[in-house]
Design a protein around this motif. Structure first.
Motif, PDB file in Angstrom:
ATOM      1  N   ASP A   1      -2.367  46.813  -3.645  1.00 46.51           N
ATOM      2  CA  ASP A   1      -1.281  47.179  -4.558  1.00 46.51           C
ATOM      3  C   ASP A   1      -1.936  47.577  -5.871  1.00 46.51           C
ATOM      4  O   ASP A   1      -2.502  46.742  -6.574  1.00 46.51           O
ATOM      5  CB  ASP A   1      -0.321  46.009  -4.749  1.00 46.51           C
ATOM      6  CG  ASP A   1       0.977  46.418  -5.457  1.00 46.51           C
ATOM      7  OD1 ASP A   1       1.099  47.597  -5.841  1.00 46.51           O
ATOM      8  OD2 ASP A   1       1.854  45.543  -5.625  1.00 46.51           O
ATOM      9  N   ALA A   2      -1.876  48.868  -6.189  1.00 48.92           N
ATOM     10  CA  ALA A   2      -2.656  49.386  -7.315  1.00 48.92           C
ATOM     11  C   ALA A   2      -1.809  50.237  -8.239  1.00 48.92           C
ATOM     12  O   ALA A   2      -0.743  50.748  -7.869  1.00 48.92           O
ATOM     13  CB  ALA A   2      -3.828  50.219  -6.794  1.00 48.92           C
ATOM     14  N   LEU A   3      -2.310  50.402  -9.448  1.00 49.44           N
ATOM     15  CA  LEU A   3      -1.783  51.374 -10.397  1.00 49.44           C
ATOM     16  C   LEU A   3      -2.869  52.407 -10.685  1.00 49.44           C
ATOM     17  O   LEU A   3      -3.994  52.055 -11.054  1.00 49.44           O
ATOM     18  CB  LEU A   3      -1.379  50.703 -11.703  1.00 49.44           C
ATOM     19  CG  LEU A   3      -0.055  49.946 -11.732  1.00 49.44           C
ATOM     20  CD1 LEU A   3       0.138  49.321 -13.106  1.00 49.44           C
ATOM     21  CD2 LEU A   3       1.119  50.862 -11.395  1.00 49.44           C
TER      22      LEU A   3
ATOM     23  N   GLY B   1       3.848  44.246 -16.053  1.00 48.82           N
ATOM     24  CA  GLY B   1       3.459  44.462 -17.438  1.00 48.82           C
ATOM     25  C   GLY B   1       2.102  45.082 -17.645  1.00 48.82           C
ATOM     26  O   GLY B   1       1.671  45.272 -18.782  1.00 48.82           O
ATOM     27  N   ALA B   2       1.413  45.426 -16.547  1.00 51.89           N
ATOM     28  CA  ALA B   2       0.076  46.011 -16.691  1.00 51.89           C
ATOM     29  C   ALA B   2       0.133  47.391 -17.328  1.00 51.89           C
ATOM     30  O   ALA B   2      -0.840  47.833 -17.944  1.00 51.89           O
ATOM     31  CB  ALA B   2      -0.605  46.086 -15.330  1.00 51.89           C
ATOM     32  N   PHE B   3       1.269  48.065 -17.185  1.00 53.48           N
ATOM     33  CA  PHE B   3       1.409  49.401 -17.761  1.00 53.48           C
ATOM     34  C   PHE B   3       2.836  49.538 -18.271  1.00 53.48           C
ATOM     35  O   PHE B   3       3.794  49.272 -17.539  1.00 53.48           O
ATOM     36  CB  PHE B   3       1.098  50.469 -16.714  1.00 53.48           C
ATOM     37  CG  PHE B   3       1.223  51.875 -17.222  1.00 53.48           C
ATOM     38  CD1 PHE B   3       0.244  52.427 -18.037  1.00 53.48           C
ATOM     39  CD2 PHE B   3       2.324  52.662 -16.894  1.00 53.48           C
ATOM     40  CE1 PHE B   3       0.364  53.715 -18.526  1.00 53.48           C
ATOM     41  CE2 PHE B   3       2.442  53.958 -17.367  1.00 53.48           C
ATOM     42  CZ  PHE B   3       1.461  54.484 -18.181  1.00 53.48           C
ATOM     43  N   ARG B   4       3.003  49.964 -19.500  1.00 55.36           N
ATOM     44  CA  ARG B   4       4.324  49.982 -20.128  1.00 55.36           C
ATOM     45  C   ARG B   4       4.985  51.357 -20.093  1.00 55.36           C
ATOM     46  O   ARG B   4       6.127  51.502 -20.540  1.00 55.36           O
ATOM     47  CB  ARG B   4       4.232  49.482 -21.566  1.00 55.36           C
ATOM     48  CG  ARG B   4       3.762  48.037 -21.653  1.00 55.36           C
ATOM     49  CD  ARG B   4       3.887  47.495 -23.066  1.00 55.36           C
ATOM     50  NE  ARG B   4       3.456  46.099 -23.139  1.00 55.36           N
ATOM     51  CZ  ARG B   4       4.226  45.066 -22.808  1.00 55.36           C
ATOM     52  NH1 ARG B   4       5.475  45.283 -22.408  1.00 55.36           N
ATOM     53  NH2 ARG B   4       3.765  43.839 -22.897  1.00 55.36           N
ATOM     54  N   GLY B   5       4.292  52.358 -19.574  1.00 50.30           N
ATOM     55  CA  GLY B   5       4.870  53.688 -19.505  1.00 50.30           C
ATOM     56  C   GLY B   5       5.629  53.918 -18.203  1.00 50.30           C
ATOM     57  O   GLY B   5       6.002  52.990 -17.486  1.00 50.30           O
TER      58      GLY B   5
ATOM     59  N   ILE C   1      -6.303  50.054 -11.395  1.00 50.96           N
ATOM     60  CA  ILE C   1      -6.282  48.600 -11.533  1.00 50.96           C
ATOM     61  C   ILE C   1      -5.322  47.989 -10.521  1.00 50.96           C
ATOM     62  O   ILE C   1      -4.376  48.651 -10.070  1.00 50.96           O
ATOM     63  CB  ILE C   1      -5.850  48.178 -12.956  1.00 50.96           C
ATOM     64  CG1 ILE C   1      -4.500  48.823 -13.320  1.00 50.96           C
ATOM     65  CG2 ILE C   1      -6.913  48.555 -13.972  1.00 50.96           C
ATOM     66  CD1 ILE C   1      -3.949  48.378 -14.669  1.00 50.96           C
ATOM     67  N   PRO C   2      -5.555  46.742 -10.142  1.00 46.93           N
ATOM     68  CA  PRO C   2      -4.562  46.050  -9.314  1.00 46.93           C
ATOM     69  C   PRO C   2      -3.244  45.956 -10.064  1.00 46.93           C
ATOM     70  O   PRO C   2      -3.216  45.758 -11.288  1.00 46.93           O
ATOM     71  CB  PRO C   2      -5.182  44.663  -9.099  1.00 46.93           C
ATOM     72  CG  PRO C   2      -6.639  44.838  -9.370  1.00 46.93           C
ATOM     73  CD  PRO C   2      -6.731  45.904 -10.418  1.00 46.93           C
ATOM     74  N   PHE C   3      -2.146  46.103  -9.343  1.00 43.49           N
ATOM     75  CA  PHE C   3      -0.840  46.019  -9.994  1.00 43.49           C
ATOM     76  C   PHE C   3      -0.556  44.589 -10.432  1.00 43.49           C
ATOM     77  O   PHE C   3      -0.834  43.638  -9.715  1.00 43.49           O
ATOM     78  CB  PHE C   3       0.273  46.473  -9.050  1.00 43.49           C
ATOM     79  CG  PHE C   3       1.636  46.244  -9.628  1.00 43.49           C
ATOM     80  CD1 PHE C   3       2.159  47.121 -10.555  1.00 43.49           C
ATOM     81  CD2 PHE C   3       2.376  45.109  -9.279  1.00 43.49           C
ATOM     82  CE1 PHE C   3       3.407  46.891 -11.124  1.00 43.49           C
ATOM     83  CE2 PHE C   3       3.623  44.878  -9.839  1.00 43.49           C
ATOM     84  CZ  PHE C   3       4.145  45.766 -10.768  1.00 43.49           C
TER      85      PHE C   3
ATOM     86  N   GLY D   1       0.901  52.226  -5.599  1.00 45.50           N
ATOM     87  CA  GLY D   1       0.805  52.267  -4.149  1.00 45.50           C
ATOM     88  C   GLY D   1      -0.450  51.549  -3.704  1.00 45.50           C
ATOM     89  O   GLY D   1      -1.254  51.084  -4.524  1.00 45.50           O
ATOM     90  N   ARG D   2      -0.627  51.438  -2.406  1.00 44.45           N
ATOM     91  CA  ARG D   2      -1.945  51.033  -1.921  1.00 44.45           C
ATOM     92  C   ARG D   2      -2.927  52.151  -2.275  1.00 44.45           C
ATOM     93  O   ARG D   2      -2.520  53.309  -2.423  1.00 44.45           O
ATOM     94  CB  ARG D   2      -1.897  50.786  -0.416  1.00 44.45           C
ATOM     95  CG  ARG D   2      -1.025  49.599  -0.031  1.00 44.45           C
ATOM     96  CD  ARG D   2      -1.095  49.324   1.458  1.00 44.45           C
ATOM     97  NE  ARG D   2      -0.335  50.301   2.226  1.00 44.45           N
ATOM     98  CZ  ARG D   2      -0.337  50.376   3.561  1.00 44.45           C
ATOM     99  NH1 ARG D   2      -1.095  49.542   4.262  1.00 44.45           N
ATOM    100  NH2 ARG D   2       0.385  51.272   4.186  1.00 44.45           N
ATOM    101  N   LEU D   3      -4.190  51.814  -2.395  1.00 47.12           N
ATOM    102  CA  LEU D   3      -5.147  52.828  -2.869  1.00 47.12           C
ATOM    103  C   LEU D   3      -6.456  52.704  -2.100  1.00 47.12           C
ATOM    104  O   LEU D   3      -6.990  51.607  -1.917  1.00 47.12           O
ATOM    105  CB  LEU D   3      -5.382  52.664  -4.369  1.00 47.12           C
ATOM    106  CG  LEU D   3      -6.249  53.736  -5.044  1.00 47.12           C
ATOM    107  CD1 LEU D   3      -5.695  54.104  -6.418  1.00 47.12           C
ATOM    108  CD2 LEU D   3      -7.702  53.264  -5.188  1.00 47.12           C
ATOM    109  N   LEU D   4      -6.935  53.849  -1.648  1.00 44.16           N
ATOM    110  CA  LEU D   4      -8.190  53.927  -0.893  1.00 44.16           C
ATOM    111  C   LEU D   4      -9.009  55.070  -1.470  1.00 44.16           C
ATOM    112  O   LEU D   4      -8.545  56.216  -1.507  1.00 44.16           O
ATOM    113  CB  LEU D   4      -7.892  54.184   0.591  1.00 44.16           C
ATOM    114  CG  LEU D   4      -9.073  54.245   1.551  1.00 44.16           C
ATOM    115  CD1 LEU D   4      -9.728  52.876   1.703  1.00 44.16           C
ATOM    116  CD2 LEU D   4      -8.602  54.744   2.930  1.00 44.16           C
ATOM    117  N   THR D   5     -10.202  54.780  -1.912  1.00 42.46           N
ATOM    118  CA  THR D   5     -11.020  55.828  -2.534  1.00 42.46           C
ATOM    119  C   THR D   5     -12.492  55.622  -2.248  1.00 42.46           C
ATOM    120  O   THR D   5     -12.956  54.476  -2.148  1.00 42.46           O
ATOM    121  CB  THR D   5     -10.805  55.854  -4.065  1.00 42.46           C
ATOM    122  OG1 THR D   5     -11.609  56.903  -4.643  1.00 42.46           O
ATOM    123  CG2 THR D   5     -11.167  54.531  -4.714  1.00 42.46           C
TER     124      THR D   5
END
Length: 427
Positions: free
Chosen positions: A34-36, A54-58, A49-51, A14-18
């Motif tokens: 656009d983040a993971l 293939g950045a995350f395989r789970g 991390i930015p999306f 999703g978008r991410l704000l922290t």
């Protein structure tokens, strides 16, 4: 609800704000369009991390177009006042007598307490609050029901039995020995429960309703078991006068808590409106925290807390709704009221600072700043997914709508340690 954590890593998109726990310079917040958010074992954040494909395989749960942000933290809220929000019956002491004390007396009925506890946790969940610091009533059974409800909801919570042994209705007055024994039993049962999500706090209501001996015993219990302390201080001029009439051995309000041993680095002092420079200096020296409750202060006409007095001394400041004098469980209302409060004093708080105050700032003030408050690797994954209108884009626009137009933004999902708690998953 089980408080265990996901067994294998998963990611949320999703978008991410922290907020940033330790911003080096520039903006105190981070925004990714656009983040993971990758959550691993133990509910800990592994990556933000930015999306990219293939950045995350789970397993990836796509929450777009929602914005992922830390769950809100309410550092001062009264569970037994859930049903009297909006009860305008006068300034603080009159309001307590006419509205609060009669309602809190109803919590001797544990069935009633259980019913309201479910309503209370439901209000927190619907508002995007994932951590609360709550006052119960002076009834041990009601306090037990509150902890049960927090555990069932999967919320993170610090709560305590409200201690009062004088200057209050007979139905709420609990003698020192009985109250301390009950607090000790509740602490043994609930402090560290739900895999550490729950803590018990020593909770003297405020100095006028507590004898010196009760406060001294409460301070000793806190010291013996490493418990946090929560109470009120200098909310209203008449309250300050009543405190000094009742405890003439103290030089000022803060000195009451100081001399009995309650002024520690784990103390949360709500309001702090009518404090002298000496009192502010002593709070800073003791490394206690102050909880800013601006919406409540407006509603009861209590006055304006000067954030500058705290900030100039590096006193940690948390944000609280103070329901039921506060008129909403939604911490976005409290953020907006904090802006108004500062504006009335000739100051203007940046909107990013308000967001930080309700998340990382409050986490720091309540002693959980290394655990929650921001979405960064190594922290526990307490977060919410908020849906904004499509026209709301970019960091500044999101922050402005979050704080000043909360009705345009809906809390869609809430997670604690990476586990969904709102909407409630099937049993």
């Amino acid at each position: 609800m089980s408080s265990s954590s996901p067994r294998s890593p998963r990611a949320y998109r999703g978008r991410l704000l922290t907020p940033l726990a330790a911003p080096a310079s520039g903006s105190p917040v981070r925004f990714l369009d656009d983040a993971l958010l990758v959550v691993g074992e133990g509910g800990l954040i592994e990556q933000v991390i930015p999306f990219s494909p293939g950045a995350f395989r789970g397993l990836v749960l796509d929450l777009r177009p929602a914005v992922l942000m830390p769950g809100f933290i309410d550092a001062h809220v009264h569970f037994p006042q859930t049903r009297i929000i909006g009860s305008a019956s006068g300034a603080l002491l009159d309001w307590l007598e006419r509205s609060v004390f009669p309602e809190e007396a109803r919590f001797r009925d544990e069935g009633y307490a259980e019913l309201v506890a479910a309503e209370f946790t439901g209000c927190l969940l619907a508002s995007g609050t994932t951590t609360c610091v709550a006052f119960s009533s002076s009834c041990p059974g009601a306090t037990d029901r509150l902890f049960r409800a927090l555990e069932h909801a999967g919320l993170r919570g610090i709560a305590g039995l409200t201690l009062m042994d004088q200057n209050c209705p007979e139905a709420l007055c609990v003698p020192r020995d009985e109250a301390i024994a009950a607090a000790r039993d509740l602490a043994q049962r609930w402090h560290g429960a739900a895999a550490g999500l729950l803590e018990f706090a020593i909770t003297p209501r405020f100095a006028p309703t507590c004898s010196r001996r009760l406060m001294e015993s409460a301070a000793q219990l806190a010291s013996d078991h490493g418990l946090p302390v929560q109470t009120h201080v200098a909310e209203n001029p008449a309250e300050v006068e009543a405190t000094l009439r009742e405890h003439p051995w103290a030089r000022d309000y803060v000195d009451v808590y100081d001399r009995v041993g309650l002024l520690t680095d784990r103390a949360l002092l709500a309001h702090g409106i009518h404090l002298s420079p000496r009192e502010w200096d002593r709070i800073a020296e003791a490394r206690s925290s102050v909880v800013h409750c601006p919406d409540s202060n407006f509603f009861l006409g209590s006055g304006r807390m000067r954030l500058g007095d705290a900030r100039s001394r590096a006193v940690p400041v948390a944000l609280g709704s103070d329901v039921g004098a506060g008129r909403s469980f939604d911490m976005r209302r409290s953020m907006s009221s904090a802006f108004d409060n500062a504006l009335c004093l000739g100051d203007r708080l940046p909107v990013a600072d308000l967001f930080v105050m309700a998340t990382q700032g409050t986490a720091d003030a309540i002693g959980l700043g290394r655990t929650i408050g921001s979405l960064e690797p190594g922290k526990e994954a307490d977060f919410i997914a908020v849906r904004f209108p499509e026209r709301v884009q970019g960091e500044a626009d999101l922050l402005n709508h979050l704080v000043f137009a909360p009705e345009t933004a809906t809390v869609r999902r809430s997670f604690v340690r990476g586990r969904p708690i709102h909407p409630r998953p099937p049993e």
